[in-house]
Design a protein around this motif. Structure first.
Motif, short mmCIF file in Angstrom:
data_model
loop_
_atom_site.label_atom_id
_atom_site.label_comp_id
_atom_site.label_asym_id
_atom_site.label_seq_id
_atom_site.Cartn_x
_atom_site.Cartn_y
_atom_site.Cartn_z
N THR A 44 70.24 -14.82 19.31
CA THR A 44 69.76 -13.45 19.18
C THR A 44 70.47 -12.76 18.03
OG1 THR A 44 71.40 -12.58 20.72
CG2 THR A 44 69.29 -13.23 21.66
N GLY A 45 70.00 -11.56 17.72
CA GLY A 45 70.64 -10.77 16.68
C GLY A 45 69.95 -10.91 15.34
N PRO A 46 70.52 -10.25 14.31
CA PRO A 46 69.87 -10.24 12.99
C PRO A 46 69.83 -11.61 12.31
CG PRO A 46 72.03 -9.20 12.89
CD PRO A 46 71.75 -9.48 14.34
N ASN A 47 70.71 -12.52 12.71
CA ASN A 47 70.73 -13.86 12.11
C ASN A 47 70.20 -14.93 13.06
OD1 ASN A 47 71.95 -12.87 9.71
ND2 ASN A 47 73.91 -12.79 10.78
N ALA A 48 69.37 -14.54 14.02
CA ALA A 48 68.82 -15.50 14.99
C ALA A 48 68.05 -16.61 14.29
CB ALA A 48 67.92 -14.77 15.98
N THR A 49 68.21 -17.82 14.80
CA THR A 49 67.50 -18.99 14.25
C THR A 49 66.52 -19.57 15.25
OG1 THR A 49 69.26 -20.48 14.98
CG2 THR A 49 69.45 -19.57 12.74
N PRO A 164 80.92 -20.60 19.15
CA PRO A 164 81.82 -19.76 18.35
C PRO A 164 81.65 -18.27 18.66
CG PRO A 164 80.13 -20.75 16.96
CD PRO A 164 79.98 -21.33 18.32
N THR A 165 80.47 -17.86 19.14
CA THR A 165 80.23 -16.48 19.56
C THR A 165 79.42 -16.51 20.85
OG1 THR A 165 78.09 -16.16 18.46
CG2 THR A 165 80.07 -15.79 17.11
N SER A 166 79.24 -15.34 21.44
CA SER A 166 78.47 -15.29 22.69
C SER A 166 76.97 -15.52 22.47
CB SER A 166 78.68 -13.94 23.38
OG SER A 166 78.20 -12.89 22.54
N VAL A 167 76.51 -15.49 21.22
CA VAL A 167 75.08 -15.68 20.93
C VAL A 167 74.81 -16.92 20.07
CG1 VAL A 167 74.55 -13.23 21.19
CG2 VAL A 167 75.12 -14.15 18.92
N SER A 168 75.79 -17.83 19.97
CA SER A 168 75.57 -19.03 19.15
C SER A 168 76.20 -20.26 19.80
CB SER A 168 76.14 -18.84 17.74
OG SER A 168 77.53 -18.71 17.78
N THR A 169 75.63 -21.40 19.45
CA THR A 169 76.15 -22.68 19.93
C THR A 169 76.10 -23.68 18.80
OG1 THR A 169 75.43 -22.26 22.19
CG2 THR A 169 75.83 -24.54 21.62
N VAL A 170 77.09 -24.56 18.76
CA VAL A 170 77.12 -25.67 17.82
C VAL A 170 76.86 -26.94 18.63
CG1 VAL A 170 78.51 -27.01 16.20
CG2 VAL A 170 78.71 -24.50 16.28
N TYR A 171 75.90 -27.73 18.17
CA TYR A 171 75.54 -28.99 18.81
C TYR A 171 75.98 -30.15 17.94
CZ TYR A 171 72.43 -26.27 21.79
OH TYR A 171 71.92 -25.36 22.69
N GLU A 172 76.57 -31.15 18.55
CA GLU A 172 76.86 -32.41 17.86
C GLU A 172 75.56 -33.22 17.83
OE1 GLU A 172 80.35 -35.71 18.00
OE2 GLU A 172 79.51 -35.09 19.92
#
Length: 181
Positions: A44-49, A164-172
């Motif tokens: 979510t947010g202005p940089n949502a992907t 790294p943030t409450s609105v992002s996730t990094v996947y391997e």
């Protein structure tokens, strides 16, 4: 003679049991390639992907069913988990639809990994498949590609490794791809 035969058989069994599929195929010239990357997703947010482009068909008022929801995503593919010290190598672009009436609903995906930099720049890998569980890791089939990955086959395993943030996730992202020819 029997003792020698047993020893050879035992050695063969040990060799097969201790070798990974990738290592054995690579040793035989099987053309398997392991690609290890990281997908960076913002919900979510202005940089949502990640975006829902069609709302769910059922349970709209009570939000109990995701059936019928269609979405798209366009995530960064990097060579490391931390965006501040990793290189951008491409995009993880996907179309997904919740296509199961069960809880949790199954999801169908069609994904292109578009390589824009590095060793595979200008090439793509295409993956399709079902995500049958809301619990990871997720596995999907590699069904083809372009450029360096023409006629590729294999599989991809995605595993959430960091938020790294409450609105992002990094996947391997671990890909095992068989290259033809």
């Amino acid at each position: 003679m029997a003792s020698s035969w047993n020893w050879k058989l035992l050695s063969l069994v040990f060799l097969l049991a201790s070798s990974s599929a990738w290592g054995m195929a690579h040793a035989r010239g099987g053309g398997l390639k392991h690609i290890h990357l990281y997908m960076h997703e913002t919900f979510t947010g202005p940089n949502a992907t990640l975006f829902a482009v069609v709302p769910p068909l059922l349970g709209v008022g009570d939000n109990t069913s995701m059936f019928g929801m269609v979405g798209v995503l366009d995530d960064e593919l990097r060579d490391g988990p931390d965006p501040s010290n990793s290189s951008l190598v491409g995009r993880f672009q996907s179309l997904f639809a919740f296509a199961g009436l069960v809880t949790p609903p199954g999801m169908q995906t069609a994904t292109s990994l578009v390589f824009t930099a590095g060793e595979h720049a200008g090439s793509t890998l295409v993956m399709v498949g079902s995500v049958v569980s809301s619990e990871g890791p997720y596995e999907t089939a590699v069904v083809g590609g372009t450029g360096a990955f023409r006629m590729a086959r294999g599989y991809c395993v995605l595993k959430a490794v960091w938020s790294p943030t409450s609105v992002s996730t990094v996947y391997e992202v671990n890909l095992l791809v068989k290259m033809e020819g």
